[in-house]
Design a protein around this motif. Structure first.
Motif, PDB file in Angstrom:
ATOM      1  N   UNK A  85       0.569  -1.335  -0.166  1.00  0.00           N
ATOM      2  CA  UNK A  85      -0.117  -0.092  -0.376  1.00  0.00           C
ATOM      3  C   UNK A  85       1.034   1.288  -0.318  1.00  0.00           C
ATOM      4  N   UNK A  86       2.392   1.341  -0.250  1.00  0.00           N
ATOM      5  CA  UNK A  86       2.994   2.632   0.013  1.00  0.00           C
ATOM      6  C   UNK A  86       4.700   1.947  -0.380  1.00  0.00           C
ATOM      7  N   UNK A  87       5.389   3.038   0.133  1.00  0.00           N
ATOM      8  CA  UNK A  87       6.897   2.542  -0.948  1.00  0.00           C
ATOM      9  C   UNK A  87       7.798   3.393   0.398  1.00  0.00           C
ATOM     10  N   UNK A  88       7.603   2.660   0.818  1.00  0.00           N
ATOM     11  CA  UNK A  88       8.462   2.655   2.175  1.00  0.00           C
ATOM     12  C   UNK A  88      10.353   3.041   1.747  1.00  0.00           C
ATOM     13  N   UNK A 125      13.018 -11.370   5.751  1.00  0.00           N
ATOM     14  CA  UNK A 125      12.523 -12.303   4.937  1.00  0.00           C
ATOM     15  C   UNK A 125      11.638 -11.985   4.155  1.00  0.00           C
ATOM     16  N   UNK A 126      10.504 -11.265   4.860  1.00  0.00           N
ATOM     17  CA  UNK A 126       8.868 -11.259   3.809  1.00  0.00           C
ATOM     18  C   UNK A 126       9.402 -10.084   3.175  1.00  0.00           C
ATOM     19  N   UNK A 127       9.932  -8.998   3.863  1.00  0.00           N
ATOM     20  CA  UNK A 127      10.032  -7.878   2.643  1.00  0.00           C
ATOM     21  C   UNK A 127      10.808  -7.798   1.569  1.00  0.00           C
ATOM     22  N   UNK A 128      12.450  -8.538   1.882  1.00  0.00           N
ATOM     23  CA  UNK A 128      13.267  -8.957   0.663  1.00  0.00           C
ATOM     24  C   UNK A 128      12.072  -9.335  -0.785  1.00  0.00           C
ATOM     25  N   UNK A 129      11.164 -10.516  -0.125  1.00  0.00           N
ATOM     26  CA  UNK A 129      10.825 -11.556  -1.184  1.00  0.00           C
ATOM     27  C   UNK A 129       9.133 -10.324  -1.640  1.00  0.00           C
ATOM     28  N   UNK A 152       9.583  -9.378  -5.875  1.00  0.00           N
ATOM     29  CA  UNK A 152       8.245 -10.229  -6.354  1.00  0.00           C
ATOM     30  C   UNK A 152       8.187  -8.616  -7.657  1.00  0.00           C
ATOM     31  N   UNK A 153       8.012  -7.486  -6.487  1.00  0.00           N
ATOM     32  CA  UNK A 153       7.466  -6.028  -7.112  1.00  0.00           C
ATOM     33  C   UNK A 153       8.377  -5.957  -7.824  1.00  0.00           C
ATOM     34  N   UNK A 154       9.220  -5.817  -7.286  1.00  0.00           N
ATOM     35  CA  UNK A 154      11.049  -5.481  -8.569  1.00  0.00           C
ATOM     36  C   UNK A 154      11.491  -3.739  -7.898  1.00  0.00           C
ATOM     37  N   UNK A 189      23.511 -14.687   3.238  1.00  0.00           N
ATOM     38  CA  UNK A 189      21.767 -14.571   2.792  1.00  0.00           C
ATOM     39  C   UNK A 189      20.987 -13.919   1.422  1.00  0.00           C
ATOM     40  N   UNK A 190      21.454 -12.438   1.460  1.00  0.00           N
ATOM     41  CA  UNK A 190      20.965 -11.534   1.069  1.00  0.00           C
ATOM     42  C   UNK A 190      22.102 -10.594   0.372  1.00  0.00           C
ATOM     43  N   UNK A 191      23.024 -10.458   1.222  1.00  0.00           N
ATOM     44  CA  UNK A 191      23.875  -9.665  -0.162  1.00  0.00           C
ATOM     45  C   UNK A 191      23.120  -8.200  -0.373  1.00  0.00           C
ATOM     46  N   UNK A 192      23.846  -8.216  -1.773  1.00  0.00           N
ATOM     47  CA  UNK A 192      23.354  -6.502  -1.830  1.00  0.00           C
ATOM     48  C   UNK A 192      21.839  -6.504  -1.835  1.00  0.00           C
ATOM     49  N   UNK A 193      20.713  -7.105  -2.376  1.00  0.00           N
ATOM     50  CA  UNK A 193      19.567  -7.372  -2.095  1.00  0.00           C
ATOM     51  C   UNK A 193      18.892  -6.108  -0.754  1.00  0.00           C
TER      52      UNK A 193
END
Length: 364
Positions: free
Chosen positions: A44-47, A72-76, A80-82, A117-121
């Motif tokens: 609903x928003x771009x944080x 993890x949830x926000x990363x996924x 998905x939303x690029x 686990x996440x690296x640059x992401x």
């Protein structure tokens, strides 16, 4: 990727990681609701900076589990939303006496695992401590996007029988909790304290959340099916020890376990009366005690009754020992939990554990 942590000492919460005896079904249900709530909030928003508070974090091995799950949830979602991942700002909250230093010492390893686990992401992640009771304000107005709390809100802010007259207190004499023989007055006092505390909790969080902010709460409650609770067992044990002369009468009479496990109707009533939140989900998960004892999370492992009782007793002792030691002295603690384990062995196959998973959104 940058990391930082600080001790932000502000204004309290009642929680303990050692109460995490939940079985797989409850863990999965809570995780599903967490994912659903954060997905709705984030879509609903771009944080650019997501501010999250974990209330009642304690300092055990699971302290940073909610933090890791939320990342993890926000990363996924971002994948998905690029979208670019946000900066995370986490606030870990518990009472002033909580061992926040132990948490801070674990952060370098936590950050290292995240980076592997996440690296640059992954964007920047800042973890702070905010000691204080969640039965009151902890953060500035309109500053937090998401609140999380697990296994804390059944703890009350004070002894629920403090306001009763000596005559009414005597009606529950020999007991330090709600037992089958307790008069309605005792249950009503516990319920009144829960309503007061939970309403203050909701009011405080609504003032601290941004418009449309959300929270997920997981805490013990009860269904409409009568059952024996661990708190009642402790009360019965203390009464037995008093009758045997092992505990002083004055100490027993002055002690009440500050815990209340509400029904689904009692929770709904407070949320509706307080009026700041839209209730997205309120679900009761029930598991037999013998499915809530595998510490490795593998419910396919078969444990005998004695082993199950030992595991349950260990968790309950971690939660209750400080409270019992302060009131009755450290010398009786081992005897209390030796008796507790024996009683649990008789009940572990038949009794159940009820837990609520709740998702709410602040009404704009």
């Amino acid at each position: 990727m940058r990391f930082a942590y600080s001790a932000e000492f502000r204004v309290e919460t009642l929680g303990c990681d050692d109460e995490h005896m939940h079985g797989r079904n409850i863990m999965l249900k809570a995780k599903f609701v967490l994912e659903e709530t954060i997905r709705t909030l984030y879509c609903d928003r771009s944080l650019k900076c997501m501010k999250v508070a974990d209330l009642g974090c304690s300092a055990g091995p699971n302290t940073l589990l909610a933090t890791s799950n939320i990342i993890d949830i926000v990363d996924t979602i971002c994948t998905h939303l690029n979208r670019e991942p946000p900066t995370f700002e986490f606030y870990l909250n518990d009472l002033f006496g909580n061992d926040f230093n132990t948490i801070f010492k674990s952060l370098p390893d936590f950050y290292k695992r995240l980076e592997e686990r996440k690296g640059y992401r992954l964007g920047s992640c800042f973890i702070n401590a905010t000691p204080g009771s969640f039965y009151g304000r902890l953060f500035p107005s309109n500053s937090i996007h998401f609140f999380h709390s697990a296994n804390s809100l059944h703890w009350l802010s004070q002894d629920p029988l403090l306001g009763l007259t000596a005559e009414k207190k005597s009606l529950n004499k020999g007991n330090c909790y709600i037992v089958s023989t307790s008069p309605p007055t005792v249950y009503e006092a516990y319920l009144k304290q829960f309503q007061k505390d939970f309403k203050l909790f909701l009011k405080s969080r609504s003032e601290e959340l941004v418009s449309g902010g959300a929270m997920v709460l997981v805490f013990f409650g009860k269904s409409n099916t009568p059952r024996t609770t661990g708190w009642e067992i402790i009360s019965l044990i203390l009464n037995d020890m008093f009758l045997e002369g092992l505990i002083e009468e004055a100490k027993l009479d002055s002690f009440n376990i500050p815990v209340f496990e509400p029904t689904i109707e009692e929770i709904r009533h407070v949320i509706k009366e307080e009026g700041s939140f839209f209730l997205q989900r309120l679900e009761l998960c029930t598991l037999p005690w013998n499915e809530c004892t595998n510490e490795d999370g593998d419910n396919d492992t078969i444990l005998d009754g004695n082993t199950r009782a030992k595991v349950i007793t260990k968790h309950v002792r971690a939660v209750m020992e400080p409270l019992l030691s302060e009131n009755f002295g450290a010398e009786v603690i081992s005897e209390i939990f030796l008796r507790y384990q024996k009683k649990i062995m008789q009940l572990v196959e038949v009794e159940k554990l009820d837990t609520f998973v709740i998702s709410m959104t602040k009404i704009a």
